[in-house]
Design a protein around this motif. Structure first.
Motif, PDB file in Angstrom:
ATOM      1  N   LEU A 125     -21.684 -10.593  41.879  1.00 57.19           N
ATOM      2  CA  LEU A 125     -22.583  -9.927  42.815  1.00 57.19           C
ATOM      3  C   LEU A 125     -23.289  -8.733  42.174  1.00 57.19           C
ATOM      4  O   LEU A 125     -24.479  -8.500  42.414  1.00 57.19           O
ATOM      5  CB  LEU A 125     -21.805  -9.485  44.062  1.00 57.19           C
ATOM      6  CG  LEU A 125     -22.632  -8.976  45.237  1.00 57.19           C
ATOM      7  CD1 LEU A 125     -23.650 -10.020  45.682  1.00 57.19           C
ATOM      8  CD2 LEU A 125     -21.719  -8.597  46.392  1.00 57.19           C
TER       9      LEU A 125
ATOM     10  N   ILE B  47     -20.921 -14.465  51.242  1.00 54.23           N
ATOM     11  CA  ILE B  47     -19.618 -14.769  50.642  1.00 54.23           C
ATOM     12  C   ILE B  47     -18.541 -14.845  51.721  1.00 54.23           C
ATOM     13  O   ILE B  47     -17.743 -15.790  51.766  1.00 54.23           O
ATOM     14  CB  ILE B  47     -19.263 -13.732  49.561  1.00 54.23           C
ATOM     15  CG1 ILE B  47     -20.299 -13.787  48.426  1.00 54.23           C
ATOM     16  CG2 ILE B  47     -17.855 -13.982  49.023  1.00 54.23           C
ATOM     17  CD1 ILE B  47     -20.127 -12.723  47.366  1.00 54.23           C
ATOM     18  N   GLN B  48     -18.528 -13.870  52.616  1.00 54.45           N
ATOM     19  CA  GLN B  48     -17.541 -13.877  53.700  1.00 54.45           C
ATOM     20  C   GLN B  48     -17.912 -14.842  54.825  1.00 54.45           C
ATOM     21  O   GLN B  48     -17.068 -15.162  55.654  1.00 54.45           O
ATOM     22  CB  GLN B  48     -17.395 -12.456  54.273  1.00 54.45           C
ATOM     23  CG  GLN B  48     -17.082 -11.378  53.244  1.00 54.45           C
ATOM     24  CD  GLN B  48     -15.806 -11.659  52.468  1.00 54.45           C
ATOM     25  OE1 GLN B  48     -14.837 -12.178  53.022  1.00 54.45           O
ATOM     26  NE2 GLN B  48     -15.800 -11.313  51.186  1.00 54.45           N
TER      27      GLN B  48
ATOM     28  N   PRO C 150     -17.380 -14.234  43.137  1.00 53.72           N
ATOM     29  CA  PRO C 150     -17.957 -13.064  43.817  1.00 53.72           C
ATOM     30  C   PRO C 150     -18.179 -11.873  42.892  1.00 53.72           C
ATOM     31  O   PRO C 150     -19.020 -11.005  43.192  1.00 53.72           O
ATOM     32  CB  PRO C 150     -16.915 -12.739  44.892  1.00 53.72           C
ATOM     33  CG  PRO C 150     -16.150 -13.996  45.092  1.00 53.72           C
ATOM     34  CD  PRO C 150     -16.124 -14.678  43.767  1.00 53.72           C
TER      35      PRO C 150
ATOM     36  N   ASP D 114     -22.491  -9.692  50.306  1.00 56.17           N
ATOM     37  CA  ASP D 114     -21.077 -10.057  50.298  1.00 56.17           C
ATOM     38  C   ASP D 114     -20.648 -10.540  51.676  1.00 56.17           C
ATOM     39  O   ASP D 114     -20.063 -11.629  51.831  1.00 56.17           O
ATOM     40  CB  ASP D 114     -20.242  -8.852  49.865  1.00 56.17           C
ATOM     41  CG  ASP D 114     -18.747  -9.107  50.019  1.00 56.17           C
ATOM     42  OD1 ASP D 114     -18.292 -10.206  49.648  1.00 56.17           O
ATOM     43  OD2 ASP D 114     -18.037  -8.212  50.533  1.00 56.17           O
TER      44      ASP D 114
ATOM     45  N   LEU E  84     -22.167 -18.003  43.242  1.00 50.64           N
ATOM     46  CA  LEU E  84     -21.842 -16.655  43.704  1.00 50.64           C
ATOM     47  C   LEU E  84     -20.619 -16.684  44.611  1.00 50.64           C
ATOM     48  O   LEU E  84     -19.746 -15.814  44.525  1.00 50.64           O
ATOM     49  CB  LEU E  84     -23.043 -16.057  44.438  1.00 50.64           C
ATOM     50  CG  LEU E  84     -22.852 -14.639  44.992  1.00 50.64           C
ATOM     51  CD1 LEU E  84     -22.583 -13.645  43.865  1.00 50.64           C
ATOM     52  CD2 LEU E  84     -24.073 -14.210  45.793  1.00 50.64           C
ATOM     53  N   ARG E  85     -20.546 -17.676  45.472  1.00 47.10           N
ATOM     54  CA  ARG E  85     -19.392 -17.778  46.366  1.00 47.10           C
ATOM     55  C   ARG E  85     -18.122 -18.094  45.586  1.00 47.10           C
ATOM     56  O   ARG E  85     -17.030 -17.628  45.947  1.00 47.10           O
ATOM     57  CB  ARG E  85     -19.656 -18.849  47.420  1.00 47.10           C
ATOM     58  CG  ARG E  85     -20.620 -18.377  48.499  1.00 47.10           C
ATOM     59  CD  ARG E  85     -21.087 -19.488  49.404  1.00 47.10           C
ATOM     60  NE  ARG E  85     -21.768 -18.944  50.589  1.00 47.10           N
ATOM     61  CZ  ARG E  85     -22.586 -19.642  51.364  1.00 47.10           C
ATOM     62  NH1 ARG E  85     -22.829 -20.924  51.086  1.00 47.10           N
ATOM     63  NH2 ARG E  85     -23.155 -19.074  52.414  1.00 47.10           N
TER      64      ARG E  85
ATOM     65  N   PRO F 291     -19.375 -18.305  54.658  1.00 44.53           N
ATOM     66  CA  PRO F 291     -19.849 -19.418  53.819  1.00 44.53           C
ATOM     67  C   PRO F 291     -20.658 -20.479  54.562  1.00 44.53           C
ATOM     68  O   PRO F 291     -21.279 -21.334  53.926  1.00 44.53           O
ATOM     69  CB  PRO F 291     -18.547 -20.021  53.267  1.00 44.53           C
ATOM     70  CG  PRO F 291     -17.501 -19.607  54.244  1.00 44.53           C
ATOM     71  CD  PRO F 291     -17.900 -18.267  54.751  1.00 44.53           C
TER      72      PRO F 291
END
Length: 416
Positions: A283, A383-384, A280, A379, A276-277, A386
């Motif tokens: 998502l 993701i932002q 992105p 997210d 996912l990272r 990590p």
């Protein structure tokens, strides 16, 4: 054990099993389409549906109703299952008129109430909320990342969900933290906290209605009051309070719990999180899969047969209750390949592709909002950020039980 008739053995479902999609339901699913069970705190047995296609079918089958009183000629013997659930919480009788609205009604009455709410949950209006949701989430996470620790339910899930739903309802911004405290107490399962919280939310809702009657704004409560002027079918104060409580409860607790459960699920599956990272754009597909995988509302509301009938090849007598194991149905191997695997690339097909939000006339009004909140939160959290990870050992996480609703995370401590 083979179940072939309504007289077969009844299985007691514990709160732990209700929330165990594999261990809790695989054996039951293999037994029969309908299995006789009792839920925690509930004396009346119900037929439990664990197979996806059967669960989807019953939720739109007009031979079943949510209001037991609508079963023709049924001599009701004792409280309904919904009433037993309320009794299991130990709630005083004077507050029961505020519970179950819209959830436990059918037909025209359900449509009347639902239509008064859906205007604030159109796809266009929800999509327009994304910039505001992103701003709220950034402002919540920034100080947490700076101090490098957080408790995600307390610091992100509940504040995000409560800010949005309270704004739609019309609850003043300065009152949102207090409302969030009350709803957390109400959802705690601790009766010593539940009753005062419910009392406070009822009184606050009455005060809000009175203030909006004098000075309307652009919110749901004002719209109910304005549209009802001169209408004999207008919402009563009791109905408005009940709807406010419904929206606060369903608009805060399940989305907050889902955000925490989704984060935990991804932390439990590091390869999925890494993908996912790296991608992105996945998502939008990951959120529905996480809803299938965690199903924050594991059990559907009870439905009553309006006549003697056959469902999924089994007899159901008039007045008998059936309920759907939404989480169990979302792990049906006949519907999903390797359902016990979290797969953020899974194609769930057209529509929702899962039953986490129910199906049919009672499909969750806030589904689009819950999905959007989760997209934004995941997210910005995973993701932002990590480096986010659990701050305690996995086995140290604490859970609480709700009658008939299974086990839920009490908190999710993390480090950044």
């Amino acid at each position: 054990m083979t179940l072939t008739s309504p007289e077969s053995e009844t299985v007691a479902l514990t709160s732990e099993l209700v929330s165990e999609p594999v261990r809790g339901y695989t054996h039951l699913r293999r037994q029969a389409p309908l299995v006789r069970v009792t839920l925690p705190g509930i004396e009346t047995p119900v037929w439990l549906i664990t197979r996806y296609q059967d669960a989807r079918a019953v939720l739109s089958d007009t031979r079943f109703v949510r209001d037991q009183g609508k079963v023709p000629g049924l001599a009701q013997d004792g409280p309904s299952i919904a009433e037993q659930m309320i009794e299991a919480y130990g709630l005083p009788a004077e507050y029961r008129d505020y519970l179950g609205i819209m959830v436990l009604v059918d037909g025209a009455e359900h449509s009347r109430l639902r239509n008064l709410v859906t205007k604030s949950f159109t796809a266009r209006r929800i999509n327009a909320l994304r910039p505001r949701l992103e701003q709220i989430t950034r402002e919540l996470i920034a100080p947490l990342a700076a101090r490098r620790e957080a408790e995600l339910l307390e610091d992100v899930g509940y504040p995000l969900a409560s800010t949005v739903i309270c704004a739609l309802i019309g609850i003043d911004e300065e009152d949102v933290p207090q409302m969030r405290t009350w709803i957390r107490a109400y959802a705690s399962g601790d009766i010593d906290l539940v009753i005062p919280a419910l009392r406070n939310m009822v009184e606050h809702s009455k005060d809000l209605i009175a203030r909006r009657a004098l000075a309307p704004r652009d919110d749901l409560v004002s719209a109910w009051i304005t549209s009802g002027q001169g209408d004999p079918q207008a919402l009563t104060e009791t109905e408005m309070v009940a709807l406010i409580l419904l929206l606060i409860n369903t608009g805060i607790t399940p989305p907050a719990l889902f955000i925490a459960s989704a984060v935990l699920a991804l932390l439990d599956h590091p390869r999925q999180l890494a993908r996912l990272r790296a991608e992105p754009q996945l998502l939008e597909r990951a959120v529905p899969e996480l809803l299938r995988f965690t199903s924050p509302v594991p059990m559907g509301a009870p439905l009553y047969a309006v006549q003697d009938l056959e469902f999924a090849g089994m007899p159901v007598r008039k007045g008998e209750a059936v309920t759907s194991a939404l989480l169990g149905a979302n792990f049906d191997p006949k519907e999903y390949r390797a359902p016990e695997d979290l797969d953020i690339t899974r194609d769930l097909g057209r529509g929702a592709g899962h039953l986490a939000f129910g199906h049919g006339a009672h499909y969750c009004i806030g589904a689009a909002l819950a999905r959007l909140e989760a997209e934004v939160a995941l997210d910005q959290l995973l993701i932002q950020q990590p480096a986010l990870r659990l701050a305690v050992a996995r086995e140290e996480l604490e859970y609480f039980d709700l009658p008939g609703e299974g086990r839920h995370l009490r908190g999710l401590p993390v480090d950044f």
